[in-house]
Design a protein around this motif. Structure first.
Motif, PDB file in Angstrom:
ATOM      1  N   THR A   1       0.879  -1.160   0.000  1.00 44.78           N
ATOM      2  CA  THR A   1       0.000   0.000   0.000  1.00 44.78           C
ATOM      3  C   THR A   1       0.922   1.217   0.000  1.00 44.78           C
ATOM      4  O   THR A   1       2.145   1.078   0.108  1.00 44.78           O
ATOM      5  N   ARG A   2       0.345   2.397  -0.063  1.00 47.96           N
ATOM      6  CA  ARG A   2       1.190   3.608   0.024  1.00 47.96           C
ATOM      7  C   ARG A   2       1.933   3.655   1.355  1.00 47.96           C
ATOM      8  O   ARG A   2       3.023   4.192   1.439  1.00 47.96           O
ATOM      9  N   LEU A   3       1.315   3.102   2.386  1.00 54.82           N
ATOM     10  CA  LEU A   3       1.968   3.141   3.703  1.00 54.82           C
ATOM     11  C   LEU A   3       3.188   2.222   3.732  1.00 54.82           C
ATOM     12  O   LEU A   3       4.280   2.652   4.113  1.00 54.82           O
ATOM     13  N   THR A   4       3.006   0.972   3.325  1.00 50.70           N
ATOM     14  CA  THR A   4       4.163   0.058   3.390  1.00 50.70           C
ATOM     15  C   THR A   4       5.219   0.481   2.381  1.00 50.70           C
ATOM     16  O   THR A   4       6.413   0.337   2.628  1.00 50.70           O
ATOM     17  N   HIS A   5       4.796   1.023   1.251  1.00 48.35           N
ATOM     18  CA  HIS A   5       5.764   1.585   0.299  1.00 48.35           C
ATOM     19  C   HIS A   5       6.587   2.676   0.984  1.00 48.35           C
ATOM     20  O   HIS A   5       7.816   2.670   0.908  1.00 48.35           O
ATOM     21  N   SER A   6       5.915   3.598   1.668  1.00 49.06           N
ATOM     22  CA  SER A   6       6.624   4.715   2.313  1.00 49.06           C
ATOM     23  C   SER A   6       7.601   4.202   3.372  1.00 49.06           C
ATOM     24  O   SER A   6       8.696   4.749   3.533  1.00 49.06           O
TER      25      SER A   6
ATOM     26  N   ALA B   1       7.046  11.204   4.286  1.00 47.10           N
ATOM     27  CA  ALA B   1       6.057  12.203   3.847  1.00 47.10           C
ATOM     28  C   ALA B   1       5.895  12.270   2.328  1.00 47.10           C
ATOM     29  O   ALA B   1       4.975  12.918   1.846  1.00 47.10           O
ATOM     30  N   HIS B   2       6.782  11.597   1.581  1.00 53.06           N
ATOM     31  CA  HIS B   2       6.864  11.909   0.150  1.00 53.06           C
ATOM     32  C   HIS B   2       5.574  11.619  -0.612  1.00 53.06           C
ATOM     33  O   HIS B   2       5.291  12.259  -1.610  1.00 53.06           O
ATOM     34  N   ASP B   3       4.767  10.666  -0.138  1.00 54.08           N
ATOM     35  CA  ASP B   3       3.543  10.316  -0.871  1.00 54.08           C
ATOM     36  C   ASP B   3       2.266  10.743  -0.148  1.00 54.08           C
ATOM     37  O   ASP B   3       1.179  10.282  -0.498  1.00 54.08           O
ATOM     38  N   LEU B   4       2.374  11.616   0.828  1.00 55.20           N
ATOM     39  CA  LEU B   4       1.177  12.011   1.590  1.00 55.20           C
ATOM     40  C   LEU B   4       0.087  12.584   0.690  1.00 55.20           C
ATOM     41  O   LEU B   4      -1.097  12.466   0.975  1.00 55.20           O
TER      42      LEU B   4
ATOM     43  N   ALA C   1      15.622   6.780  -3.274  1.00 51.02           N
ATOM     44  CA  ALA C   1      15.158   5.651  -2.451  1.00 51.02           C
ATOM     45  C   ALA C   1      13.733   5.267  -2.860  1.00 51.02           C
ATOM     46  O   ALA C   1      13.363   4.088  -2.836  1.00 51.02           O
ATOM     47  N   ASP C   2      12.938   6.253  -3.240  1.00 53.18           N
ATOM     48  CA  ASP C   2      11.581   6.003  -3.726  1.00 53.18           C
ATOM     49  C   ASP C   2      11.637   5.106  -4.967  1.00 53.18           C
ATOM     50  O   ASP C   2      10.961   4.080  -5.049  1.00 53.18           O
ATOM     51  N   ALA C   3      12.495   5.474  -5.910  1.00 56.49           N
ATOM     52  CA  ALA C   3      12.603   4.696  -7.158  1.00 56.49           C
ATOM     53  C   ALA C   3      13.141   3.291  -6.888  1.00 56.49           C
ATOM     54  O   ALA C   3      12.672   2.312  -7.475  1.00 56.49           O
TER      55      ALA C   3
HETATM   56 MG    MG Z   1       6.602   6.917  -3.720  1.00 46.67          MG
END
Ligand code: MG
Length: 381
Positions: A66-71, A98-101, A192-194
């Protein structure tokens, strides 16, 4: 050891932060970046990431990101890199968390749909929305709207920005006009996101049955790691093979990133974070790994993100977001009071009413948006 710990001179030092939008007394036991991180973790927007799509819609299976576990994975990878380079681990963590909030429900499909709805009203950028959330949309503190974060955290959150919006943002947008770089912690969080999504989407794609190991073996990063696992463990069960392959892929690219970035930093020898900001981007892969990483990203785009199954989910997402936008445009009074902000946005003021609707929809989780769409009722819950 100073309060800043064993930080490199070119790192973000908490005692030399450019500060918050509104001055506050120092916290007793935390530096400014630790306080930023904690405010992010305690925000409503952060908790909502749990029910927001990364690639696979939340209800499709319990093990998909999910966006949370991804973050969280982004933060974990980012911290490893930051520590290896003498950078501020806490600031890196704050930016990563915070990057995907600002992501809408239903991932990129939701964002594209909302951007289309907002085409005549200033558009919608999820990255800018992340900044809006921490600057304005969290309403939890007595003395300010938003989270009143430091410049350095906000600088890292705003990864991309159109020139038009950058112009309206003042100091935080200036680097997009001057084409300069952010601090190294922000550069680390970006990459790190990528690294996180390239690798975990391989795993989720394989788990879903949409991707296949044989096809992935045409990708050098995957093939090299997979060959290594198979030579050591020829009879390994497929789930373990996938995980062992993925962890090797992450190690390979992280190690390359650290080495290559270390060499770039050493060559420039920046005296402080401002010297970093004025320099070309210093956190990067060597060209061969950059190419392999990009190749994997293209593979995922073609074979996973553009797969019929994923596209069908996205079409449904587009219908839901578009219908909700139309519904609230016809009856904005159906937006619950706590989500109404009368003053209008600071960034793009073409139509404060439409911006309020976009803010409300962008904040929804997948399941809330879907339930609301299916019920056809009011926004209250
Ligand atoms: Mg992201």
């Amino acid at each position: 050891m100073t309060i800043d710990g064993p930080l490199a001179v070119y790192a973000a030092h908490p005692s030399r932060s450019r500060g918050r939008q509104l001055d506050e007394p120092a916290a007793r036991r935390r530096d400014v970046f630790a306080r930023d991180r904690d405010r992010i973790v305690h925000s409503n927007a952060f908790r909502r990431l749990m029910y927001k799509t990364q690639v696979f819609v939340n209800h499709e299976g319990d093990h998909y990101r999910t966006r949370l576990t991804h973050s969280l994975e982004v933060a974990q990878i980012g911290r490893t890199i930051a520590l290896a380079l003498g950078l501020n681990e806490t600031l890196t963590e704050a930016i990563c968390l915070a990057h995907d909030l600002g992501h809408t429900p239903f991932g990129h499909a939701g964002q594209d749909a909302l951007n289309a709805c907002m085409a005549d009203f200033g558009g919608f950028e999820h990255n800018l929305q992340s900044l809006r959330i921490v600057d304005e949309l969290e309403h939890k503190y007595a003395e300010f709207d938003g989270l009143n974060l430091t410049f350095e955290t906000r600088e890292g959150i705003l990864k991309h920005c159109s020139r038009r919006n950058a112009d309206a943002l003042g100091e935080i947008g200036r680097r997009f006009l001057e084409r300069t770089q952010p601090g190294l912690e922000a550069q680390v969080a970006d990459i790190a996101d990528a690294i996180a999504y390239n690798n975990h989407d391989v795993e989720d794609g394989l788990r879903s049955g949409i991707l296949h190991i044989d096809a992935l073996r045409e990708q050098p990063l995957f093939d090299e790691a997979c060959r290594d696992v198979m030579s050591k463990y020829p009879d390994l069960a497929v789930d373990r093979l996938i995980h062992e392959t993925k962890r090797r892929m992450i190690s390979t690219v992280v190690d390359n990133l650290v080495r290559h970035s270390e060499a770039s930093i050493r060559a420039l020898n920046p005296a402080d974070i401002d010297a970093v900001r004025a320099a070309p981007r210093l956190i990067s892969f060597s060209s061969d790994v950059a190419e392999a990483h990009l190749s994997l990203k293209r593979f995922l785009y073609k074979n996973l993100y553009q797969h019929d199954t994923v596209l069908a989910m996205q079409e449904r997402a587009r219908q839901i977001v578009t219908a909700l936008f139309e519904r609230f445009s016809e009856a904005p009074e159906r937006i619950p009071g706590e989500f109404r902000h009368g003053a209008g946005p600071r960034i793009r003021d073409e139509d404060p009413g439409k911006r309020m609707i976009a803010d409300y929809i962008a904040g929804m989780t997948d399941r809330f948006a879907r339930d609301l769409f299916e019920r056809g009722g009011s926004g209250a819950n």
